[in-house]
Scaffold this motif. Structure first.
Motif, PDB file in Angstrom:
ATOM      1  N   ARG A 197       0.826  -1.206   0.000  1.00 35.91           N
ATOM      2  CA  ARG A 197       0.000   0.000   0.000  1.00 35.91           C
ATOM      3  C   ARG A 197       0.863   1.260   0.000  1.00 35.91           C
ATOM      4  O   ARG A 197       0.532   2.248  -0.663  1.00 35.91           O
ATOM      5  CB  ARG A 197      -0.933  -0.011   1.208  1.00 35.91           C
ATOM      6  CG  ARG A 197      -2.132  -0.929   1.015  1.00 35.91           C
ATOM      7  CD  ARG A 197      -3.060  -0.884   2.186  1.00 35.91           C
ATOM      8  NE  ARG A 197      -4.330  -1.537   1.870  1.00 35.91           N
ATOM      9  CZ  ARG A 197      -5.150  -2.064   2.765  1.00 35.91           C
ATOM     10  NH1 ARG A 197      -4.829  -2.003   4.044  1.00 35.91           N
ATOM     11  NH2 ARG A 197      -6.280  -2.633   2.397  1.00 35.91           N
ATOM     12  N   ALA A 198       1.967   1.239   0.724  1.00 32.33           N
ATOM     13  CA  ALA A 198       2.872   2.397   0.722  1.00 32.33           C
ATOM     14  C   ALA A 198       3.456   2.616  -0.661  1.00 32.33           C
ATOM     15  O   ALA A 198       3.610   3.764  -1.106  1.00 32.33           O
ATOM     16  CB  ALA A 198       3.984   2.194   1.753  1.00 32.33           C
ATOM     17  N   LYS A 199       3.773   1.538  -1.375  1.00 34.79           N
ATOM     18  CA  LYS A 199       4.296   1.690  -2.736  1.00 34.79           C
ATOM     19  C   LYS A 199       3.249   2.312  -3.652  1.00 34.79           C
ATOM     20  O   LYS A 199       3.577   3.133  -4.514  1.00 34.79           O
ATOM     21  CB  LYS A 199       4.758   0.338  -3.292  1.00 34.79           C
ATOM     22  CG  LYS A 199       6.001  -0.213  -2.611  1.00 34.79           C
ATOM     23  CD  LYS A 199       6.810  -1.111  -3.514  1.00 34.79           C
ATOM     24  CE  LYS A 199       6.046  -2.315  -3.983  1.00 34.79           C
ATOM     25  NZ  LYS A 199       6.906  -3.233  -4.776  1.00 34.79           N
ATOM     26  N   ARG A 200       1.990   1.943  -3.444  1.00 32.89           N
ATOM     27  CA  ARG A 200       0.935   2.517  -4.274  1.00 32.89           C
ATOM     28  C   ARG A 200       0.706   3.991  -3.924  1.00 32.89           C
ATOM     29  O   ARG A 200       0.599   4.844  -4.817  1.00 32.89           O
ATOM     30  CB  ARG A 200      -0.368   1.731  -4.096  1.00 32.89           C
ATOM     31  CG  ARG A 200      -1.517   2.267  -4.953  1.00 32.89           C
ATOM     32  CD  ARG A 200      -2.788   1.474  -4.793  1.00 32.89           C
ATOM     33  NE  ARG A 200      -3.359   1.615  -3.451  1.00 32.89           N
ATOM     34  CZ  ARG A 200      -4.539   1.093  -3.102  1.00 32.89           C
ATOM     35  NH1 ARG A 200      -5.241   0.387  -3.974  1.00 32.89           N
ATOM     36  NH2 ARG A 200      -4.990   1.252  -1.875  1.00 32.89           N
ATOM     37  N   GLU A 201       0.624   4.296  -2.641  1.00 31.88           N
ATOM     38  CA  GLU A 201       0.231   5.632  -2.203  1.00 31.88           C
ATOM     39  C   GLU A 201       1.385   6.625  -2.188  1.00 31.88           C
ATOM     40  O   GLU A 201       1.178   7.824  -2.403  1.00 31.88           O
ATOM     41  CB  GLU A 201      -0.398   5.542  -0.810  1.00 31.88           C
ATOM     42  CG  GLU A 201      -1.706   4.754  -0.803  1.00 31.88           C
ATOM     43  CD  GLU A 201      -2.120   4.271   0.575  1.00 31.88           C
ATOM     44  OE1 GLU A 201      -1.490   4.717   1.567  1.00 31.88           O
ATOM     45  OE2 GLU A 201      -3.054   3.448   0.665  1.00 31.88           O
ATOM     46  N   ARG A 202       2.603   6.149  -1.975  1.00 31.21           N
ATOM     47  CA  ARG A 202       3.744   7.049  -1.843  1.00 31.21           C
ATOM     48  C   ARG A 202       4.667   7.042  -3.057  1.00 31.21           C
ATOM     49  O   ARG A 202       5.405   8.008  -3.282  1.00 31.21           O
ATOM     50  CB  ARG A 202       4.570   6.684  -0.591  1.00 31.21           C
ATOM     51  CG  ARG A 202       3.802   6.630   0.718  1.00 31.21           C
ATOM     52  CD  ARG A 202       3.279   7.991   1.155  1.00 31.21           C
ATOM     53  NE  ARG A 202       4.346   8.958   1.330  1.00 31.21           N
ATOM     54  CZ  ARG A 202       5.076   9.089   2.458  1.00 31.21           C
ATOM     55  NH1 ARG A 202       4.846   8.292   3.492  1.00 31.21           N
ATOM     56  NH2 ARG A 202       6.009  10.013   2.544  1.00 31.21           N
TER      57      ARG A 202
END
Length: 217
Positions: A197-202
């Motif tokens: 999720r961090a890779k998607r959002e950040r």
């Protein structure tokens, strides 16, 4: 595929020198392993070629080295799963290239720094916050050598196995056209859901399959 010679060193193409090629039998199928010396960074690099590739629309994976995921099957990330899935996709296609990029550990910060970042993530930071807390770049990877190796093979355009649009942008800057970006979606585990999720959002990774995942697996 461009002639890889008999394994002798050849005149460098841009910053890379092709040194050797050898048949490599793997659990995924038969490949031609082609080894290069990166004179710009002083590193040894390798790619795998399956089947007879043409210059256009070559199914291609640029895989960043990840010792913990690729070799040890770490569930902190999905790198090992992506490596397996990419090799399966290439062999199923009947032809393609996997470029294995050494020096990309931890998005370019190195193995020990990556382990330190993982420790910070265990304490609640996301992958971006952890790198910043260590005073390191969020993503220090450079794809010049990948483009150089593809140019040496005679590859002019790729169907890129990646969820990361920045990889395609990097290839374009170095003269490799991206005809298509092919998703490489790995089902998340409890351990790496927050990381994905961090890779998607950040980091702008295209991971639509996460939309259907509940907070706790």
């Amino acid at each position: 595929m461009a002639d890889a010679g008999s394994g002798r060193s050849v005149v460098p193409v841009n910053g890379v020198e092709r040194v050797v090629r050898v048949r490599l039998s793997t659990g995924h199928g038969e490949f031609l392993a082609v080894g290069y010396r990166d004179h710009a960074l002083g590193q040894e690099q390798m790619l795998l070629v399956h089947g007879d590739i043409e210059g256009e629309r070559v199914l291609t994976r640029l895989h960043s080295e990840c010792l913990t995921g690729d070799a040890f099957g770490s569930r902190h990330c999905e790198c090992g799963g992506q490596l397996d899935a990419a090799l399966c996709a290439i062999t199923s296609e009947g032809s393609g290239v996997l470029v294995y990029l050494r020096g990309h550990e931890g998005r370019g910060i190195g193995l020990l720094a990556k382990l330190q970042a993982m420790r910070l993530q265990a304490d609640g930071m996301d992958t971006v916050e952890a790198n910043i807390a260590l005073g390191l770049p969020v993503d220090a990877r450079d794809y010049t050598v990948a483009a150089d190796m593809l140019h040496d093979l005679g590859v002019r355009s790729v169907r890129l196995l990646s969820n990361n649009p920045r990889k395609g942008e990097a290839l374009l800057r170095h003269g490799i056209k991206v005809a298509e970006r092919v998703p490489l979606l790995i089902p998340p585990s409890e351990e790496n859901l927050a990381y994905q999720r961090a890779k998607r959002e950040r980091l702008d990774h295209d991971l639509p399959h996460l939309d259907a995942i509940t907070e706790h697996l």
